[in-house]
Write a protein that holds these residues in place. Structure first.
Motif, PDB file in Angstrom:
ATOM      1  N   SER A 132      19.787 -20.362  19.715  1.00  0.00           N
ATOM      2  CA  SER A 132      19.460 -21.467  18.821  1.00  0.00           C
ATOM      3  C   SER A 132      17.943 -21.579  18.714  1.00  0.00           C
ATOM      4  CB  SER A 132      20.055 -22.780  19.329  1.00  0.00           C
ATOM      5  OG  SER A 132      19.532 -23.095  20.612  1.00  0.00           O
ATOM      6  N   GLY A 188      14.509 -20.626  12.507  1.00  0.00           N
ATOM      7  CA  GLY A 188      14.327 -21.395  11.300  1.00  0.00           C
ATOM      8  C   GLY A 188      13.144 -20.923  10.489  1.00  0.00           C
ATOM      9  N   LEU A 189      12.723 -21.767   9.581  1.00  0.00           N
ATOM     10  CA  LEU A 189      11.597 -21.474   8.694  1.00  0.00           C
ATOM     11  C   LEU A 189      10.355 -22.203   9.198  1.00  0.00           C
ATOM     12  CD1 LEU A 189      10.437 -20.388   5.996  1.00  0.00           C
ATOM     13  CD2 LEU A 189      11.266 -22.504   4.935  1.00  0.00           C
ATOM     14  N   LEU A 233       7.785 -22.105  17.171  1.00  0.00           N
ATOM     15  CA  LEU A 233       9.224 -22.282  17.324  1.00  0.00           C
ATOM     16  C   LEU A 233       9.586 -21.966  18.763  1.00  0.00           C
ATOM     17  CD1 LEU A 233      10.861 -20.558  14.195  1.00  0.00           C
ATOM     18  CD2 LEU A 233      10.849 -23.006  14.717  1.00  0.00           C
ATOM     19  N   THR A 270      19.478 -15.092  15.791  1.00  0.00           N
ATOM     20  CA  THR A 270      19.024 -16.293  15.092  1.00  0.00           C
ATOM     21  C   THR A 270      17.829 -15.901  14.222  1.00  0.00           C
ATOM     22  OG1 THR A 270      18.323 -18.605  15.354  1.00  0.00           O
ATOM     23  CG2 THR A 270      17.500 -17.057  16.997  1.00  0.00           C
ATOM     24  N   VAL A 276      14.422 -15.983  12.156  1.00  0.00           N
ATOM     25  CA  VAL A 276      13.114 -16.643  12.138  1.00  0.00           C
ATOM     26  C   VAL A 276      12.379 -16.159  10.896  1.00  0.00           C
ATOM     27  CG1 VAL A 276      10.869 -16.807  13.272  1.00  0.00           C
ATOM     28  CG2 VAL A 276      12.976 -16.907  14.629  1.00  0.00           C
ATOM     29  N   THR A 277      11.990 -17.083  10.058  1.00  0.00           N
ATOM     30  CA  THR A 277      11.254 -16.747   8.846  1.00  0.00           C
ATOM     31  C   THR A 277       9.906 -17.443   8.867  1.00  0.00           C
ATOM     32  OG1 THR A 277      13.320 -16.537   7.583  1.00  0.00           O
ATOM     33  CG2 THR A 277      11.275 -16.772   6.318  1.00  0.00           C
TER      34      THR A 277
END
Length: 121
Positions: free
Chosen positions: A7, A10-11, A18, A115, A117-118
């Motif tokens: 978990s 994300g962006l 992050l 997961t 990651v961007t």
């Protein structure tokens, strides 16, 4: 059965941070090394960071000084703190754990589902 659940992806904008988490559960006797890998589109999966059961860490040159791996043995978790993120850090990040399911069994290797990651402005 052993499960790894990641978990925290994300962006995020360049320069941001992050924290990824990976929880191991199921039939686990003991955990050896834990690590994070990543795979960017069109590229091979690569080691980002690893941590031994004694706490020794290793990092890819591209993330040294920016990322930090840690683990909580009691919770069977491994973390990846990612700071100063760059566009080239964009990838799917996978948790990897080496463990023994029972006493006397050979070590097994498990992967999480990944997961994303961007890093984008």
């Amino acid at each position: 059965q052993v499960q790894l659940v990641e978990s925290g992806g994300g962006l995020v904008q360049p320069g941001g941070s992050l924290r990824l988490s990976c929880a191991a559960s199921g039939s686990i006797f003991s955990i050896d090394a834990m690590g994070w890998y990543r795979q960017a589109p069109g590229k091979q999966r690569e080691l980002v960071a690893g941590i031994s059961n004694g706490g020794t860490t290793t990092y890819a040159d591209s993330v040294k000084g920016r990322f930090a791996i840690s683990r909580d043995n009691a919770k069977k978790m491994v973390y990846l703190q990612m700071n100063s993120l760059k566009l080239e850090d964009t990838a799917v990040y996978y948790c990897n754990v080496d463990l023994w399911r029972t006493l006397g069994e050979t070590i097994s290797h498990y992967w999480g589902q990944g997961t994303p990651v961007t890093v984008s402005s």
